[in-house]
Design an enzyme around this catalytic site. Structure first.
Site, PDB file in Angstrom:
ATOM      1  N   ASP A 208      -8.876  -8.108   8.053  1.00 40.98           N
ATOM      2  CA  ASP A 208     -10.102  -7.409   7.700  1.00 40.98           C
ATOM      3  C   ASP A 208     -10.550  -8.011   6.365  1.00 40.98           C
ATOM      4  O   ASP A 208      -9.987  -7.709   5.308  1.00 40.98           O
ATOM      5  CB  ASP A 208      -9.806  -5.907   7.571  1.00 40.98           C
ATOM      6  CG  ASP A 208     -10.998  -5.125   7.042  1.00 40.98           C
ATOM      7  OD1 ASP A 208     -11.977  -5.755   6.623  1.00 40.98           O
ATOM      8  OD2 ASP A 208     -10.922  -3.879   7.030  1.00 40.98           O
ATOM      9  N   GLN A 211     -13.880  -7.129   2.285  1.00 42.41           N
ATOM     10  CA  GLN A 211     -13.971  -7.156   0.817  1.00 42.41           C
ATOM     11  C   GLN A 211     -13.552  -8.515   0.253  1.00 42.41           C
ATOM     12  O   GLN A 211     -13.439  -8.657  -0.968  1.00 42.41           O
ATOM     13  CB  GLN A 211     -13.081  -6.046   0.213  1.00 42.41           C
ATOM     14  CG  GLN A 211     -13.444  -4.646   0.632  1.00 42.41           C
ATOM     15  CD  GLN A 211     -14.804  -4.177   0.094  1.00 42.41           C
ATOM     16  OE1 GLN A 211     -15.405  -4.815  -0.760  1.00 42.41           O
ATOM     17  NE2 GLN A 211     -15.274  -3.067   0.617  1.00 42.41           N
ATOM     18  N   LYS A 234     -22.277  -6.498   2.983  1.00 42.72           N
ATOM     19  CA  LYS A 234     -21.471  -6.505   1.751  1.00 42.72           C
ATOM     20  C   LYS A 234     -21.560  -7.854   1.040  1.00 42.72           C
ATOM     21  O   LYS A 234     -20.868  -8.097   0.054  1.00 42.72           O
ATOM     22  CB  LYS A 234     -20.003  -6.187   2.067  1.00 42.72           C
ATOM     23  CG  LYS A 234     -19.792  -4.748   2.543  1.00 42.72           C
ATOM     24  CD  LYS A 234     -18.332  -4.458   2.709  1.00 42.72           C
ATOM     25  CE  LYS A 234     -18.064  -3.270   3.618  1.00 42.72           C
ATOM     26  NZ  LYS A 234     -18.283  -1.981   2.960  1.00 42.72           N
ATOM     27  N   CYS A 373     -13.241   6.184   2.811  1.00 39.86           N
ATOM     28  CA  CYS A 373     -12.786   5.848   4.175  1.00 39.86           C
ATOM     29  C   CYS A 373     -11.340   5.360   4.177  1.00 39.86           C
ATOM     30  O   CYS A 373     -10.986   4.473   4.964  1.00 39.86           O
ATOM     31  CB  CYS A 373     -13.681   4.813   4.844  1.00 39.86           C
ATOM     32  SG  CYS A 373     -15.361   5.355   5.062  1.00 39.86           S
TER      33      CYS A 373
HETATM   34  N1  PMP Z   1     -12.895  -2.635   6.041  1.00 42.67           N
HETATM   35  C1  PMP Z   1     -13.042  -2.595   4.718  1.00 42.67           C
HETATM   36  C2  PMP Z   1     -11.927  -3.109   3.845  1.00 42.67           C
HETATM   37  C3  PMP Z   1     -14.207  -2.098   4.161  1.00 42.67           C
HETATM   38  O1  PMP Z   1     -14.349  -2.046   2.828  1.00 42.67           O
HETATM   39  C4  PMP Z   1     -15.242  -1.637   5.012  1.00 42.67           C
HETATM   40  C5  PMP Z   1     -16.534  -1.066   4.463  1.00 42.67           C
HETATM   41  N2  PMP Z   1     -16.333  -0.112   3.451  1.00 42.67           N
HETATM   42  C6  PMP Z   1     -15.053  -1.713   6.395  1.00 42.67           C
HETATM   43  C7  PMP Z   1     -13.870  -2.219   6.863  1.00 42.67           C
HETATM   44  C8  PMP Z   1     -16.105  -1.262   7.362  1.00 42.67           C
HETATM   45  O2  PMP Z   1     -17.217  -2.090   7.289  1.00 42.67           O
HETATM   46  P1  PMP Z   1     -18.555  -1.729   8.073  1.00 42.67           P
HETATM   47  O3  PMP Z   1     -18.886  -0.314   7.706  1.00 42.67           O
HETATM   48  O4  PMP Z   1     -19.551  -2.707   7.540  1.00 42.67           O
HETATM   49  O5  PMP Z   1     -18.300  -1.885   9.511  1.00 42.67           O
END
Ligand code: PMP
Length: 417
Positions: A208, A211, A234, A373
């Site tokens: 993932d 970031q 992002k 989250c």
């Molecule tokens: N993984 C990480 C580490 C994140 O920071 C985020 C967004 N906060 C996501 C996944 C999810 O990304 P998205 O909402 O753009 O699908």
């Protein structure tokens, strides 16, 4: 070793002029300090212009039109894919799938690869610092298949306990899925080492990189992961566009995720034959204009240079740590500054994160408060919520100083000084 450009030569003011929203003045008096970049970043004029220009001059549906305008929009959409491929250093365009974002990319993997390969008794290995979007899709896979989800523990300083791999990585492990950079702690994880060990144990690896990709040159080859996922919003791009990078032979063997138009070779009343990559995973009308905008955002980042951006963020993070220490009564989450990216989360003694964010907002400072989250991570750290400042290329040292001033004000209001 890459040479990091001299941070003294990096002037965010040059770039701030490109971002119309950054000239916002709040409450009629304070300039906006936008420090919520881990949630989403702002867009420069160049990206906004690319969106408007496409809608005004080049917009039609992609692929299926046999007319001039459709060719134009198809070319721009595929140019954006090529741009992403080159930016990542992937080998072929077939390895770049456009999705709506990181969340959709992980769901695609868990559904397509997971339902195909994972059985009861198999294991998926995550870490305790994952975003919900790298937990819930695997929990749903577990509900469907009976596989077991296991978690690499983290230390109190917010680093993965690598020694736990010795027991948690077994022949039952089918996938290791982890974040490259924690969206709460800023921890930069040793992806390369984990991938090497996972592969040696016969498991695949998903990174993932939501970031990571916006802030560093991604070492795709060194990571050697099977899947890498991230979001356009992002990294100065529009929302509604994200990327799934996958190894071509793996994507080729995987069944389609969603069904519909564009992802088929042919359809009969009896069944369908899927299209070749990348179309196989892009059912329906894709996010055409957001993909083109992402291509422009990549050009913008490349012109500045990700190493320069990363070095600037390091400087801001270092100063933020100093400022928070000077304020006092602040618990910083995550490791020391040298081990993290430009994300600074903290808890103030006896003051709820939402109150902190509210007072910062009064000072024109936009931060995020809550669990970001990552509820299991907050539970592990034994805090219910935190406040997070996260930086990007347009943030300034002056904005970091303003955090300190606002927190002094906060302590005064709460009579903590
Ligand atoms: N993984 C990480 C580490 C994140 O920071 C985020 C967004 N906060 C996501 C996944 C999810 O990304 P998205 O909402 O753009 O699908």
């Amino acid at each position: 070793m890459t040479t990091v450009p001299d941070v003294a030569t990096f002037d965010p003011e040059i770039y701030r002029a490109d971002f119309p929203i950054l000239s916002t003045v709040l409450h009629g008096r304070v300039p906006l300090a936008y420090l919520d970049n881990a949630a989403t970043t702002q867009r420069p004029r160049q990206v906004i212009d690319a969106l408007v220009n496409t809608y005004e001059k080049h917009y039609a549906n992609v692929h299926r039109g046999i007319h001039w305008l459709s060719d134009q929009s198809t070319d721009l959409y595929e140019e954006a894919r090529e741009n992403v491929r080159d930016f990542l250093g992937a080998e072929t365009r077939e390895e770049i799938i456009f999705t709506r974002g990181t969340t959709e990319s992980i769901n695609l993997i868990a559904r397509s690869w997971g339902d195909w390969q994972v059985r009861e008794g198999d294991e998926i290995l995550l870490t305790e610092m994952e975003h919900h979007s790298n937990i819930v899709p695997w929990q749903q896979l577990s509900q469907r298949t009976g596989c077991r989800i296991r978690f690499l523990p983290i230390t109190d300083e917010g680093e993965i306990e690598l020694s736990a791999l010795d027991t948690l990585l077994t022949e039952r492990t089918k996938m290791v899925s982890l974040t490259a950079v924690s969206n709460v702690l800023g921890t930069v994880n040793p992806v390369e080492e984990i991938t090497r060990r996972a592969h040696a144990a016969g498991a695949l690896v998903t990174v993932d990189a939501a970031q990571a990709v916006p802030h560093q040159t991604v070492p795709l080859r060194e990571w050697d992961a099977d899947f890498v996922v991230f979001s356009g919003h992002k990294m100065l791009g529009p929302s509604g566009i994200g990327v799934l990078y996958g190894r071509a032979e793996l994507l080729d063997a995987m069944p389609p995720f969603m069904g519909g138009g564009s992802m088929i070779q042919r359809v009969t009343l009896e069944g369908y034959e899927p299209a070749d990559l990348p179309a196989k995973f892009e059912a329906g009308t894709p996010s055409i204009v957001p993909a083109i905008g992402l291509g422009t955002a990549i050009n913008y980042l490349r012109n500045i240079g990700l190493e320069a951006i990363q070095a600037h963020e390091q400087r801001l993070t270092q100063r933020a740590h100093e400022v928070l220490a000077e304020v006092g009564g602040v618990q910083l989450l995550g490791p020391a500054q040298e081990k993290k990216a430009g994300i600074v989360s903290f808890v103030m003694d006896g003051i709820h994160a939402h109150d902190v964010a509210q007072i910062l907002d009064r000072h024109g400072i936009a931060v995020r408060a809550g669990h970001h989250c990552a509820m299991p991570l907050h539970k592990r750290l034994r805090v219910s919520a935190s406040t997070r400042a996260s930086f990007y290329l347009y943030n300034t040292l002056e904005e970091v100083e303003r955090i300190g001033e606002a927190l002094h004000d906060l302590k005064h209001i709460f009579r903590r000084e």
